[in-house]
Design a protein around this motif. Structure first.
Motif, PDB file in Angstrom:
ATOM      1  N   THR A  13       0.849  -1.186   0.000  1.00 16.82           N
ATOM      2  CA  THR A  13       0.000   0.000   0.000  1.00 16.82           C
ATOM      3  C   THR A  13       0.886   1.238   0.000  1.00 16.82           C
ATOM      4  OG1 THR A  13      -1.791  -1.136   1.159  1.00 16.82           O
ATOM      5  CG2 THR A  13      -1.776   1.285   1.262  1.00 16.82           C
ATOM      6  N   LEU A  14       0.668   2.101  -0.969  1.00 14.91           N
ATOM      7  CA  LEU A  14       1.390   3.364  -1.073  1.00 14.91           C
ATOM      8  C   LEU A  14       0.449   4.488  -0.681  1.00 14.91           C
ATOM      9  CD1 LEU A  14       3.144   2.807  -4.537  1.00 14.91           C
ATOM     10  CD2 LEU A  14       4.061   2.352  -2.249  1.00 14.91           C
ATOM     11  N   LEU A  79      11.003   0.531  -5.041  1.00 13.77           N
ATOM     12  CA  LEU A  79      10.320  -0.629  -5.603  1.00 13.77           C
ATOM     13  C   LEU A  79      10.975  -0.947  -6.937  1.00 13.77           C
ATOM     14  CD1 LEU A  79       6.843   0.858  -4.815  1.00 13.77           C
ATOM     15  CD2 LEU A  79       7.866  -1.086  -3.624  1.00 13.77           C
ATOM     16  N   THR A  80      11.450  -2.174  -7.103  1.00 13.49           N
ATOM     17  CA  THR A  80      12.234  -2.537  -8.286  1.00 13.49           C
ATOM     18  C   THR A  80      11.464  -3.476  -9.196  1.00 13.49           C
ATOM     19  OG1 THR A  80      14.283  -2.291  -7.018  1.00 13.49           O
ATOM     20  CG2 THR A  80      14.415  -3.539  -9.071  1.00 13.49           C
ATOM     21  N   SER A 115      15.937   5.149 -12.066  1.00 11.01           N
ATOM     22  CA  SER A 115      14.842   5.362 -11.117  1.00 11.01           C
ATOM     23  C   SER A 115      14.000   6.565 -11.503  1.00 11.01           C
ATOM     24  CB  SER A 115      15.403   5.584  -9.708  1.00 11.01           C
ATOM     25  OG  SER A 115      16.103   4.454  -9.269  1.00 11.01           O
ATOM     26  N   PHE A 116      12.731   6.504 -11.106  1.00 16.14           N
ATOM     27  CA  PHE A 116      11.802   7.617 -11.273  1.00 16.14           C
ATOM     28  C   PHE A 116      10.836   7.590 -10.096  1.00 16.14           C
ATOM     29  CE2 PHE A 116      10.067   3.973 -13.494  1.00 16.14           C
ATOM     30  CZ  PHE A 116       8.716   3.974 -13.180  1.00 16.14           C
ATOM     31  N   HIS A 122       7.137   8.183  -4.250  1.00 13.54           N
ATOM     32  CA  HIS A 122       7.520   6.777  -4.157  1.00 13.54           C
ATOM     33  C   HIS A 122       8.446   6.474  -5.332  1.00 13.54           C
ATOM     34  CE1 HIS A 122       3.494   6.901  -2.178  1.00 13.54           C
ATOM     35  NE2 HIS A 122       4.248   6.396  -1.224  1.00 13.54           N
ATOM     36  N   VAL A 123       9.599   5.905  -5.031  1.00 16.25           N
ATOM     37  CA  VAL A 123      10.621   5.707  -6.052  1.00 16.25           C
ATOM     38  C   VAL A 123      10.516   4.304  -6.646  1.00 16.25           C
ATOM     39  CG1 VAL A 123      13.089   5.747  -6.564  1.00 16.25           C
ATOM     40  CG2 VAL A 123      12.135   7.352  -4.895  1.00 16.25           C
ATOM     41  N   TRP A 124      10.473   4.268  -7.953  1.00 15.72           N
ATOM     42  CA  TRP A 124      10.472   3.022  -8.723  1.00 15.72           C
ATOM     43  C   TRP A 124      11.806   2.897  -9.426  1.00 15.72           C
ATOM     44  CZ3 TRP A 124       6.698  -0.670  -8.870  1.00 15.72           C
ATOM     45  CH2 TRP A 124       5.489  -0.336  -8.233  1.00 15.72           C
TER      46      TRP A 124
END
Length: 133
Positions: A13-14, A79-80, A115-116, A122-124
């Motif tokens: 959950t974000l 989150l990768t 990354s973005f 929230h970083v992906w």
């Protein structure tokens, strides 16, 4: 391992600052199926994992007695997603107006990453397997 505790994550959950802009961002960036949606949340399927975008106003009851931190506090999660070609995905992200935070970068642990961030910070990370350097 704790008896009865499975080894897979079902939902992440974000907490998001603006549910409308978050829904629009995730619809634009990811080809995920929306399996639930209401005025304060949107649950997206990512393979076997569900991502719940939840308006931050709804978060306190889920984490109390801890407080919900503001998105302005900085990145607290990465989150990768594994991809075949990081450079190609970066080009596609830029093509739809997503700014990269960093990358592509060849990492010594055998990944090429970039990354973005979503609208709430929230970083992906996208990661491609490469030979270790």
């Amino acid at each position: 391992m704790v008896d009865g505790l499975p080894s897979e994550v079902e939902v992440i959950t974000l907490f998001v600052d603006d549910i409308a802009s978050s829904k629009a961002f995730y619809a634009r960036v990811f080809a995920s199926e929306t399996i639930w949606e209401d005025a304060v949340s949107s649950v997206l399927r990512f393979g076997g994992l569900l991502i719940n975008l939840l308006d931050v106003s709804q978060a306190p009851t889920l984490v109390e007695p801890l407080r919900v931190g503001p998105s302005s506090a900085g990145a607290r999660v990465l989150l990768t997603i594994r991809v075949v070609d990081v450079d190609q995905v970066c080009t596609a992200l830029r093509g739809i107006g997503v700014d990269l935070l960093n990358g592509p970068i060849d990492r010594p642990w055998g990944r090429r990453t970039a990354s973005f961030a979503d609208p709430s910070g929230h970083v992906w990370e996208i990661a491609q397997v490469i030979d270790r350097t």
